[in-house]
Write an enzyme that holds these catalytic residues in place. Structure first.
Site, PDB file in Angstrom:
ATOM      1  N   GLU A   1      11.389  30.743 -11.710  1.00 20.66           N
ATOM      2  CA  GLU A   1      11.916  29.866 -10.666  1.00 20.66           C
ATOM      3  C   GLU A   1      11.217  28.506 -10.647  1.00 20.66           C
ATOM      4  O   GLU A   1      11.853  27.480 -10.399  1.00 20.66           O
ATOM      5  CB  GLU A   1      11.751  30.543  -9.299  1.00 20.66           C
ATOM      6  N   ASP A   2       9.911  28.478 -10.925  1.00 20.31           N
ATOM      7  CA  ASP A   2       9.130  27.252 -10.719  1.00 20.31           C
ATOM      8  C   ASP A   2       8.612  26.594 -11.999  1.00 20.31           C
ATOM      9  O   ASP A   2       7.961  25.546 -11.928  1.00 20.31           O
ATOM     10  CB  ASP A   2       7.929  27.552  -9.800  1.00 20.31           C
TER      11      ASP A   2
END
Length: 697
Positions: free
Chosen positions: A76-77
């Site tokens: 996600e990051d």
């Protein structure tokens, strides 16, 4: 933050055969991928996944779960991909990381976006492997522990509210009570800072004032059980601050009125010993009826088992006691996480209990999203329920919500037009409470309107506000209808016929919004006849006599028995009119209160001087109050208005006090000349087919 070797050592303690090289590779991977990213606290971002992995080691979960915790934010990051994770750490870890990522994406969606397919993803991610949810709960718990570093208060409160509404109930639903309690406490501190400070302060004060009372009571319980030959562990603690807050809110009491602040836990060797301990405690101290619960013979849906009772201890002190085996305690505190603890040989446990097994079957058996919505009976959230429209739109409502709440949650206009409801394709009353997973179809009508009685069972603020607004609008229209009849009578007294311009100018002169506003002001008694006539035709009232027939203001009443110059007022409680026997109450620095002799409030005048009074010569302008129960049908108010007008009764105030179909109850204030005048009006009203009852108040 856990160092690399410390994390590996933790895993090796309970899983000696764990792949140390794989764990090391995962640690290094997350450090490299997150690189120079920082958290709000200023710490390196990779400290967060490392701490989440540490929480997983406390639950003694397998190495795949530990690695998932380390990698859960990378996709996600960072630039990491599921394919890369699959290649480096295997398909199991890739699947788990993908599941956690999906949960995170659903978390940030708006309510309108959480439709059927998103719900399917949520359920599948959780049901395919519970470890996905365990990692997500640990992720949220660590984020809550560092929430105070976020500078923006609104963001802190949003995260805290989400935690309280979603993640804490989820933790409870899978039996992870330690996680639940800590999440609630941290969220409580952000959402109700004053309440948090007050309760924690009072608990600290109790600790300082009572010294080691908790330890003393725990020792007393242990001694009594030891004398009965039971080998037990006894521990005591104060109630959870949020639990105290919720109890105060539910019972509408203050802190001092909460009597069971202390709770004790008794751990035994066997189930038989649990029941033996219960009997010993009930013999030693008086139990509180209605507070005993047996969750051993009937476990909670999340597998929780324990005996709960409440006792009256010394000095009338009330305490709670939970009795369970040591194995039950281990499973209770960490719930389904304990079923997923690493097993010798890496065998996956089959501890998919009740609700989770049912959930998997429903998801697997559903051919499309709508079928899933129709059949899924979720029991995840303690204080929330999910219900669906026939087209699959998902709405979250408070527990106890009804079909009316649902209608207003969809749209205010739908709630206002609702006349019936089908729940799961079956006709039911509008007051029916919804259950998780219900499919709700609201039946509407263009001629329908909200009922005042709905306020007796709706629970959402939006529904309450909309119902009140609609009822007020209807009441205003009814009063305006009365005002329209009175206006026609007032206009008829003027020497010339009026055109529309005169009415428009009158509205402007009286500083009102429109004609309806004028009619409402007339019907509610806010404007006198003279004011209306003067606004319609300036100068038209110059020659009019001061007579009840023409004006409602500037009238005079004289009372005999009063010293000259002494002020008086007619009591609002009984509304005396000429013809009633009256008495006066005189108190220092107050006007004399004039009451009817049979007024119920005279009993409160024991500290006043009583005066024997009678009516004087001038008796115009007295106000009598009536309670009218009218049939709620077209033409009713018009007929009542005609009766009042024909009996020369000026309405000074009209208010609906209750609507209970098919009746409406009103209070009406009328200017009358005397008791005989008021009695004639009551008789005329009672004779009308529009009036169910008429009584003087």
């Amino acid at each position: 933050m856990l160092r690399q070797y410390e994390l590996v050592e933790r895993v090796k303690e309970y899983a000696p055969e764990a792949d140390e090289a794989l764990l090391n590779r995962a640690y290094v991977y997350t450090v490299q991928k997150h690189g120079t990213q920082k958290r709000a606290s200023g710490d390196p971002y990779f400290s967060h996944p490392v701490e989440v992995a540490g929480l997983m080691t406390e639950l003694k979960l397998d190495q795949q779960t530990i690695i998932t915790a380390l990698l859960h934010d990378t996709v996600e990051d960072t630039l990491a991909t599921i394919e890369e994770i699959d290649k480096l750490f295997g398909p199991d870890v890739a699947r788990l990381v993908d599941g956690v990522t999906k949960l995170s994406k659903i978390e940030v969606m708006t309510e309108s976006e959480r439709a059927a397919e998103n719900l399917r993803k949520f359920l599948l991610a959780m049901s395919e492997d519970l470890r996905v949810l365990l990692v997500k709960l640990a992720d949220r718990l660590h984020n809550m522990r560092t929430l105070h570093y976020i500078k923006k208060e609104d963001k802190r409160r949003r995260i805290a509210r989400e935690t309280m509404d979603i993640y804490a109930p989820l933790a409870e639903r899978v039996g992870m009570y330690e996680y639940m309690r800590e999440m609630q406490l941290l969220a409580f501190e952000q959402l109700e800072p004053e309440g948090y400070a007050t309760i924690t302060g009072r608990l600290a004060q109790i600790r300082s004032e009572e010294g080691g009372q908790v330890d003393e009571l725990a020792l007393s319980i242990k001694q009594v059980l030891a004398e009965a030959g039971l080998n037990v562990e006894v521990s005591g603690r104060e109630k959870h601050p949020y639990s105290i807050w919720r109890k105060m809110a539910e019972r509408h009491v203050n802190f001092e009125q909460i009597t069971d602040i202390m709770a004790f836990r008794v751990l035994t060797d066997s189930v038989d010993d649990c029941y033996r301990a219960l009997g010993v405690l009930h013999q030693a101290w008086q139990m509180i009826p209605g507070r005993f619960k047996d969750y051993i013979s009937t476990p909670k849906s999340n597998g929780y088992q324990s005996l709960h009772t409440a006792l009256i201890f010394q000095r009338s002190m009330r305490i709670e006691v939970q009795i369970r085996t040591r194995e039950m305690h281990r499973l209770n505190e960490f719930g389904l996480a304990a079923h997923w603890a690493y097993k010798q040989g890496g065998a996956r446990p089959d501890g998919q209990v009740g609700w989770l097994r049912d959930l998997i079957e429903i998801v697997d058996a559903s051919h499309d999203a709508e079928e899933l919505l129709e059949n899924t009976k979720m029991a995840i959230y303690q204080d929330r329920i999910f219900a669906f429209t026939p087209k699959g739109a998902l709405f979250q409502l408070p527990k106890g919500s009804t079909a009316v709440d649902f209608a207003y949650a969809v749209h205010t206009n739908l709630g206002n037009a609702a006349v019936g409801v089908k729940i799961n394709n079956r006709h039911v009353p509008m007051r029916t409470q919804l259950a998780n997973g219900d499919v709700v179809e609201i039946i509407k009508s263009t001629t329908s309107e909200p009922q005042l009685s709905w306020l007796g069972f709706v629970v959402t603020g939006k529904a309450r506000a909309a119902i009140r607004r609609a009822v007020r609008a209807k009441e205003r229209a009814e009063v305006a209808e009365i005002g329209g009849k009175l206006y026609d009578e007032i206009a008829g007294r003027l020497p010339q016929r009026l055109g529309k311009k005169a009415l428009a100018h009158a509205v402007e002169r009286l500083d009102l919004r429109d004609e309806e506003d004028l009619m409402f002001a007339i019907g509610s008694g806010r404007l006198s006849d003279r004011q209306v006539m003067e606004a319609l035709v300036p100068g038209s009232t110059a020659e009019l006599p001061e007579d009840p027939e023409w004006t409602r203001t500037e009238r005079a009443i004289s009372i005999r028995g009063l010293t000259a110059g002494v002020g008086f007022e007619l009591a609002e409680c009984c509304h005396p009119v000429p013809g009633d026997r009256i008495v006066g109450l005189r108190r220092p620095d107050h006007k004399v209160e004039v009451h009817a002799i049979d007024c119920m409030t005279l009993a409160s005048g024991v500290d006043a001087d009583w005066l024997d009074l009678s009516w004087g010569e001038r008796t115009t302008g007295a106000v009598g109050r009536l309670q009218l129960i009218l049939y709620n049908r077209p033409g009713t108010l018009a007929e009542v208005t005609q009766i009042l007008a024909s009996n020369r009764a000026n309405v000074t105030n009209l208010q609906m006090t209750q609507r209970d179909e098919p009746f409406g109850t009103y209070e009406v204030d009328l200017e009358v000349s005397d008791l005989a005048h008021l009695t004639r009006i009551v008789g005329a009203l009672r004779a009308s087919e529009a009036v169910a009852d008429a009584e003087r108040i």
